[in-house]
Design a protein around this motif. Structure first.
Motif, mmCIF file in Angstrom:
data_model
loop_
_atom_site.group_PDB
_atom_site.id
_atom_site.type_symbol
_atom_site.label_atom_id
_atom_site.label_comp_id
_atom_site.label_asym_id
_atom_site.label_seq_id
_atom_site.Cartn_x
_atom_site.Cartn_y
_atom_site.Cartn_z
ATOM 1 N N MET A 83 0.847 -1.199 0.000
ATOM 2 C CA MET A 83 0.000 0.000 0.000
ATOM 3 C C MET A 83 0.875 1.238 0.000
ATOM 4 S SD MET A 83 -3.047 -0.837 2.703
ATOM 5 C CE MET A 83 -4.216 0.302 1.989
ATOM 6 N N ASP A 84 0.330 2.306 -0.532
ATOM 7 C CA ASP A 84 0.911 3.640 -0.378
ATOM 8 C C ASP A 84 0.106 4.359 0.681
ATOM 9 O OD1 ASP A 84 1.525 4.089 -3.919
ATOM 10 O OD2 ASP A 84 2.843 3.304 -2.363
ATOM 11 N N SER A 85 0.703 5.387 1.257
ATOM 12 C CA SER A 85 -0.017 6.137 2.281
ATOM 13 C C SER A 85 -1.232 6.870 1.716
ATOM 14 C CB SER A 85 0.925 7.110 2.986
ATOM 15 O OG SER A 85 1.473 8.010 2.042
ATOM 16 N N SER A 86 -1.323 6.990 0.391
ATOM 17 C CA SER A 86 -2.485 7.645 -0.220
ATOM 18 C C SER A 86 -3.626 6.657 -0.495
ATOM 19 C CB SER A 86 -2.087 8.335 -1.520
ATOM 20 O OG SER A 86 -1.646 7.370 -2.459
ATOM 21 N N ASP A 87 -3.358 5.357 -0.422
ATOM 22 C CA ASP A 87 -4.398 4.350 -0.676
ATOM 23 C C ASP A 87 -5.372 4.285 0.493
ATOM 24 O OD1 ASP A 87 -3.142 3.661 -3.024
ATOM 25 O OD2 ASP A 87 -2.143 1.894 -2.193
ATOM 26 N N ARG A 88 -6.643 4.263 0.192
ATOM 27 C CA ARG A 88 -7.661 4.075 1.230
ATOM 28 C C ARG A 88 -8.057 2.611 1.350
ATOM 29 N NH1 ARG A 88 -9.208 7.983 3.819
ATOM 30 N NH2 ARG A 88 -11.276 7.364 4.504
ATOM 31 N N ILE A 89 -7.849 1.840 0.278
ATOM 32 C CA ILE A 89 -8.218 0.425 0.289
ATOM 33 C C ILE A 89 -7.228 -0.335 -0.594
ATOM 34 C CG2 ILE A 89 -9.857 0.700 -1.608
ATOM 35 C CD1 ILE A 89 -11.601 -1.420 -0.251
ATOM 36 N N ASN A 90 -6.852 -1.534 -0.162
ATOM 37 C CA ASN A 90 -5.973 -2.386 -0.950
ATOM 38 C C ASN A 90 -6.068 -3.809 -0.416
ATOM 39 O OD1 ASN A 90 -4.029 -3.134 -2.854
ATOM 40 N ND2 ASN A 90 -2.848 -1.263 -2.514
ATOM 41 N N TRP A 91 -5.380 -4.727 -1.054
ATOM 42 C CA TRP A 91 -5.473 -6.144 -0.703
ATOM 43 C C TRP A 91 -4.396 -6.519 0.316
ATOM 44 C CZ3 TRP A 91 -1.564 -9.682 -1.716
ATOM 45 C CH2 TRP A 91 -0.534 -9.228 -2.541
ATOM 46 N N SER A 92 -4.576 -7.708 0.893
ATOM 47 C CA SER A 92 -3.677 -8.189 1.929
ATOM 48 C C SER A 92 -3.638 -9.713 1.906
ATOM 49 C CB SER A 92 -4.178 -7.696 3.289
ATOM 50 O OG SER A 92 -3.518 -8.348 4.338
ATOM 51 N N ALA A 93 -2.489 -10.279 2.212
ATOM 52 C CA ALA A 93 -2.345 -11.725 2.394
ATOM 53 C C ALA A 93 -1.629 -11.950 3.716
ATOM 54 C CB ALA A 93 -1.548 -12.340 1.255
ATOM 55 N N VAL A 139 -8.652 -1.338 4.836
ATOM 56 C CA VAL A 139 -9.323 -0.068 4.573
ATOM 57 C C VAL A 139 -8.840 0.952 5.595
ATOM 58 C CG1 VAL A 139 -11.557 1.097 4.438
ATOM 59 C CG2 VAL A 139 -11.357 -1.288 3.719
ATOM 60 N N ARG A 140 -8.411 2.120 5.117
ATOM 61 C CA ARG A 140 -8.017 3.197 6.027
ATOM 62 C C ARG A 140 -9.279 3.948 6.432
ATOM 63 N NH1 ARG A 140 -4.458 6.926 3.197
ATOM 64 N NH2 ARG A 140 -6.252 8.255 2.916
ATOM 65 N N PRO A 141 -9.671 3.896 7.720
ATOM 66 C CA PRO A 141 -10.937 4.489 8.140
ATOM 67 C C PRO A 141 -10.919 6.004 8.271
ATOM 68 C CG PRO A 141 -9.852 3.529 10.019
ATOM 69 C CD PRO A 141 -9.005 3.212 8.819
ATOM 70 N N GLY A 142 -9.773 6.611 8.448
ATOM 71 C CA GLY A 142 -9.698 8.060 8.643
ATOM 72 C C GLY A 142 -8.569 8.649 7.834
ATOM 73 N N ARG A 143 -8.009 9.722 8.313
ATOM 74 C CA ARG A 143 -6.927 10.403 7.610
ATOM 75 C C ARG A 143 -5.551 9.837 7.934
ATOM 76 N NH1 ARG A 143 -7.904 16.316 6.158
ATOM 77 N NH2 ARG A 143 -10.152 16.346 5.832
ATOM 78 N N SER A 144 -5.417 9.167 9.054
ATOM 79 C CA SER A 144 -4.117 8.656 9.470
ATOM 80 C C SER A 144 -3.649 7.555 8.527
ATOM 81 C CB SER A 144 -4.202 8.090 10.897
ATOM 82 O OG SER A 144 -2.988 7.461 11.228
ATOM 83 N N PRO A 145 -2.465 7.727 7.889
ATOM 84 C CA PRO A 145 -1.963 6.685 6.984
ATOM 85 C C PRO A 145 -1.330 5.515 7.727
ATOM 86 C CG PRO A 145 -0.430 8.502 7.043
ATOM 87 C CD PRO A 145 -1.609 8.904 7.894
ATOM 88 N N SER A 146 -1.458 5.474 9.050
ATOM 89 C CA SER A 146 -0.832 4.401 9.814
ATOM 90 C C SER A 146 -1.839 3.453 10.457
ATOM 91 C CB SER A 146 0.075 5.003 10.895
ATOM 92 O OG SER A 146 -0.688 5.758 11.803
ATOM 93 N N ARG A 147 -3.138 3.623 10.216
ATOM 94 C CA ARG A 147 -4.153 2.767 10.841
ATOM 95 C C ARG A 147 -5.091 2.214 9.761
ATOM 96 N NH1 ARG A 147 -6.398 6.115 14.654
ATOM 97 N NH2 ARG A 147 -4.643 5.561 15.956
#
Length: 181
Positions: free
Chosen positions: A59-69, A103-111
């Protein structure tokens, strides 16, 4: 008017700020609590988990949603398990591989909130009624939260498995992993 249009055109064509890449991989330890559910509550009892996990989630810090394994292997020690006829505890091993989304729920790119599902292999040191087997294969699902902290990843997941076959359990799994490429 021409100046305003020229400014709008320059702003539209200007490249945006580059996103900071998040570390895509993580390798760490997991621990937690687990209990049998439904008809398997008495057979499995309750206990604790300890093991390891590895994840790949680009993921990039600008992505709000991406995949995971995510892959994990956890050893469990279950107390008050009716299936434990030889020892006082029922000893288990569960390995699972889950795919899902973050999914990033807010503005923080770390949660990130995580939703994953996949397959699991489960083995116990004694047979578990009513099927009277020691090894099972089935599905597993989890919902959780990932938090990046200075090159580390703290994960809290609620997992349910085995779905479809074998003894079912519900667990709270906490992971602490080193992130990197």
């Amino acid at each position: 008017m021409r100046v305003a249009l020229a400014l709008v055109a320059v702003m539209a064509l200007r490249p945006g700020a580059a996103a900071d890449p998040l570390p895509p991989g993580s390798l760490g330890i997991v621990s937690g609590a687990v209990s049998g559910t439904g008809a398997d509550a008495k057979n499995l009892g309750f206990g604790y988990l300890l093991g390891g996990s590895a994840a790949w989630q680009p993921m990039d810090s600008s992505d709000r949603i991406n995949w995971s394994a995510k892959w994990s292997a956890v050893f469990g020690t279950m107390y008050a398990a009716e299936a434990a006829r030889v020892n006082d505890q029922l000893l288990t091993l569960q390995m699972d591989l889950m795919l899902g989304i973050r999914v990033r729920p807010g503005r923080s790119p770390s949660r990130y909130v995580t939703l994953r599902g996949g397959g699991a292999l489960f083995r116990a040191n004694q047979v578990i009624p009513p099927q009277m087997y020691r090894a099972y294969a089935g599905g597993v699902a989890s919902v959780g939260l990932d938090q990046y902290i200075s090159g580390w990843l703290l994960s809290v997941d609620v997992r349910y498995g085995l779905i479809g076959a074998g003894p079912s359990s519900l667990g709270l799994v906490i992971g602490f992993a080193k992130t990197g490429p």
